[in-house]
Design an enzyme around this catalytic site. Structure first.
Site, short mmCIF file in Angstrom:
data_model
loop_
_atom_site.label_atom_id
_atom_site.label_comp_id
_atom_site.label_asym_id
_atom_site.label_seq_id
_atom_site.Cartn_x
_atom_site.Cartn_y
_atom_site.Cartn_z
N PHE A 64 -31.78 -4.18 2.94
CA PHE A 64 -31.73 -5.13 4.05
C PHE A 64 -33.09 -5.38 4.69
CE2 PHE A 64 -31.74 -1.22 6.57
CZ PHE A 64 -32.52 -1.60 7.66
N CYS A 87 -40.23 0.58 4.33
CA CYS A 87 -40.35 1.77 3.48
C CYS A 87 -41.78 2.28 3.52
CB CYS A 87 -39.95 1.44 2.06
SG CYS A 87 -41.05 0.26 1.31
P1 NAD Z 1 -29.11 0.93 0.92
O1 NAD Z 1 -29.31 1.90 -0.18
O2 NAD Z 1 -28.09 1.22 1.94
O3 NAD Z 1 -28.75 -0.50 0.30
C1 NAD Z 1 -29.48 -1.05 -0.77
C2 NAD Z 1 -28.52 -1.72 -1.74
O4 NAD Z 1 -27.70 -0.74 -2.37
C3 NAD Z 1 -27.60 -2.72 -1.09
O5 NAD Z 1 -27.56 -3.89 -1.89
C4 NAD Z 1 -26.27 -2.01 -1.02
O6 NAD Z 1 -25.19 -2.89 -1.20
C5 NAD Z 1 -26.32 -1.00 -2.14
N1 NAD Z 1 -25.71 0.28 -1.79
C6 NAD Z 1 -25.73 0.90 -0.58
N2 NAD Z 1 -25.14 2.09 -0.65
C7 NAD Z 1 -24.71 2.25 -1.90
C8 NAD Z 1 -24.03 3.29 -2.59
N3 NAD Z 1 -23.67 4.42 -1.97
N4 NAD Z 1 -23.77 3.13 -3.89
C9 NAD Z 1 -24.16 2.01 -4.53
N5 NAD Z 1 -24.80 0.99 -3.92
C10 NAD Z 1 -25.08 1.10 -2.64
O7 NAD Z 1 -30.55 0.70 1.58
P2 NAD Z 1 -30.87 -0.14 2.88
O8 NAD Z 1 -30.37 0.59 4.07
O9 NAD Z 1 -30.49 -1.54 2.70
O10 NAD Z 1 -32.47 -0.09 2.86
C11 NAD Z 1 -33.21 0.90 3.52
C12 NAD Z 1 -33.74 1.93 2.55
O11 NAD Z 1 -34.47 1.29 1.52
C13 NAD Z 1 -34.72 2.90 3.18
O12 NAD Z 1 -34.46 4.19 2.69
C14 NAD Z 1 -36.08 2.41 2.70
O13 NAD Z 1 -37.08 3.38 2.63
C15 NAD Z 1 -35.73 1.93 1.35
N6 NAD Z 1 -36.71 0.97 0.88
C16 NAD Z 1 -37.56 1.36 -0.10
C17 NAD Z 1 -38.53 0.50 -0.55
C18 NAD Z 1 -39.48 0.91 -1.62
O14 NAD Z 1 -40.10 0.03 -2.21
N7 NAD Z 1 -39.61 2.19 -1.91
C19 NAD Z 1 -38.63 -0.78 0.01
C20 NAD Z 1 -37.73 -1.16 1.00
C21 NAD Z 1 -36.76 -0.26 1.42
#
Ligand code: NAD
Length: 519
Positions: A172, A304
């Site tokens: 998100f 992130c």
């Molecule tokens: P999230 O993991 O909750 O969601 C990301 C995606 O995964 C969404 O499309 C969601 O539908 C799906 N998802 C969520 N939970 C899931 C599960 N249990 N099983 C399968 N799919 C699932 O992440 P978020 O809250 O949207 O984003 C924040 C996180 O992303 C933070 O930890 C941040 O550090 C990380 N992030 C990392 C980078 C990077 O490049 N390393 C960049 C941006 C964000």
């Protein structure tokens, strides 16, 4: 102008900061070039984080619809993978232009659904746009290699060919940038795509995919499905999907990496982080404090690469009171209002989690030098606001240190020496980003050599590499072989096909079949 067709029109209309009624518009799917309503009866509400009003309802795409999206992508692959590289390049030229022309609209959508300030939202678009601009160089990026005369009358060359149908699952926090790390790179290499935006911020992806069609991308090349676990499982299991790009939390990232890999797919998985900034006593105090405040609290800490952990070396810790004073001056407000420095966090649950982690730090002995937990923003009392918060005297065994907080909270630690600071960072499981603030080149050089983190800033607080490089987070922040965008991104979305050929002017027929291994 582009006809915005990605949403049905709800009773509240589609104004970007208007309150929406309970009959909020639904977000559509993109299947085979058409923006269609899902037939599902299960929807997820998307809230404006500044007001908690429902902006749109996102469909939990049905299995049949997801199958149809993959079928469309498979069918489109035949022609798209055979399209000339110049044609694909032309789509990217038009696409980057359209993104530039529509940057304000994209930013408004980001602010409505994600909460960050408009200016920051434009930065979100611009950093993604840079990847699209880099994709315009595909005529060089996808070059193969050749070696003449590998044997008598024989030459060899390798092509970089697309994989087929690829898929992306996005988080998100960067509604424009991260989708733009994914499908533009995939399709400019000749792949077709199934994209699943974050169910919390679907609108920006829809705009971006609409513009892509406007730029001349043929139907079926990029399809959009929505949902949560069921859609993720579908992507991990569908045998026609060859590769998955994931960015998000550790839990989802590990799960998708494992399930996708078990099914024989390529997976690149960017996950969580705990980015440390090391402040040396010889650093330029003014610019260091200015940069720390921006990098810790910008985007309400939901990056992130947010600099969420500051390690003050030696006497540098005497600057902490000034850091607190500067942080107090940041203005917390709804992201669309001018003058806002940080907006709300994504959800009431996120706010609750952040506040709990801050409390755990206090309970475990940290000092709360600035407490933003009880902030009330006039006119936006229902929003998920957390003000800048600073914890000092944090120790590595505290929960607020071990977990990624993902909010506007800076935890500070002290270290006696640079070596001690390096040890703290290398003992932390994450390897996304780190920064050092110093005026001493030898100190900076030592830090660069000894630190086990994939992206390093020297007097640069958030060192996200430009797309001629790649996003190279390491250790606990990444699973996979090929990183996002840059050369690594092209490698991820292509496989090699190597041709060994023999052409003789006068064919000399061998007298005997060779049964030994040719050398
Ligand atoms: P999230 O993991 O909750 O969601 C990301 C995606 O995964 C969404 O499309 C969601 O539908 C799906 N998802 C969520 N939970 C899931 C599960 N249990 N099983 C399968 N799919 C699932 O992440 P978020 O809250 O949207 O984003 C924040 C996180 O992303 C933070 O930890 C941040 O550090 C990380 N992030 C990392 C980078 C990077 O490049 N390393 C960049 C941006 C964000």
């Amino acid at each position: 102008g582009i006809l915005r067709s990605f949403r049905s029109v709800g009773v509240g209309g589609v104004g970007w900061y208007r309150p929406y009624s309970s009959a909020a518009p639904t977000t559509k799917l993109v299947i085979n070039g058409k923006f269609v309503e899902s037939k599902t009866t299960n929807f997820i509400d998307v809230h404006n984080p500044a007001t908690n009003e429902v902006v749109t309802r996102v469909p939990q795409t049905t299995d049949g619809e997801m199958e149809a999206a993959v079928e469309a992508a498979r069918e489109a692959f035949t022609d798209w993978s055979d399209t000339s590289v110049l044609t694909r390049q032309q789509v990217m030229f038009k696409y980057q232009q359209l993104i530039k022309e529509n940057i304000h609209e994209l930013a408004k959508t980001i602010t409505t659904e994600q909460g960050k300030t408009l200016m920051d939202a434009e930065g979100d678009v611009l950093r993604g746009l840079q990847v699209v601009e880099h994709c315009c160089s595909i005529t060089s990026l996808q070059l193969g290699e050749t070696m003449p005369c590998i044997s008598k009358d024989m030459d060899a060359h390798s092509y970089r060919v697309p994989l087929g149908v690829c898929a992306g699952i996005a988080p998100f926090n960067f509604p424009a940038m991260i989708p733009l790390w994914m499908f533009p790179v995939a399709l400019v290499c000749g792949n077709t795509y199934i994209f699943k935006p974050s169910e919390r911020v679907p609108g920006t992806s829809m705009l971006l995919v609409e513009m892509l069609h406007e730029a001349g991308c043929p139907k079926g090349v990029v399809n959009v499905i929505h949902g949560q676990h069921q859609a993720v499982n579908f992507i991990c299991d569908n045998p026609h999907i060859k590769a998955i790009s994931f960015v998000g939390s550790d839990q989802a990232g590990r799960y998708i990496y494992e399930r996708g890999s078990l099914n024989g797919k390529r997976v690149q998985s960017n996950m969580g982080a705990k980015n440390h900034g090391v402040i040396m006593p010889d650093a330029n105090k003014e610019s260091t404090l200015t940069q720390l405040v921006g990098a810790a609290f910008g985007a309400a800490g939901q990056r992130c690469m947010a600099l969420s952990t500051a390690v003050f070396v030696g006497e540098a810790k005497e600057w902490i009171p000034e850091l607190v004073e500067r942080s107090k001056k940041l203005r917390v407000n709804a992201g669309h209002l001018s003058g806002a420095d940080l907006g709300p966090v994504i959800s009431p649950q996120a706010k609750e989690r952040i506040n709990t982690l801050v409390q755990s730090g206090i309970d475990e002995g940290a000092k709360c030098l600035l407490d933003g937990r009880d902030i009330v923003v006039p006119g936006y009392e229902n929003g998920n606001f957390v003000g800048p918060t600073i914890l000092s005297d944090v120790k590595p065994d505290m929960q607020c240190y071990k977990e990624e907080i993902f909010g506007p909270v800076l935890v500070t630690l002290s270290a006696d020496t640079l070596d001690d600071a390096i040890k703290v960072i290398n003992d932390n499981p994450y390897g996304n980003g780190t920064a050092i603030f110093t005026t001493n080149g030898a100190t900076a050089r030592k830090f660069t050599n000894k630190i086990d983190v994939g992206q390093i800033g020297i007097n640069v607080p958030i060192p996200v590499p430009l797309p001629m490089f790649s996003f190279t987070g390491s250790r606990g922040s990444f699973l996979g072989d090929a990183n996002f965008y840059g050369k690594a991104g092209i490698n991820f979305f292509t496989q090699l096909k190597t041709v060994t050929q023999m052409w003789r002017e006068t064919d000399v027929t061998p007298t005997q079949s060779a049964t030994a291994m040719p050398v």
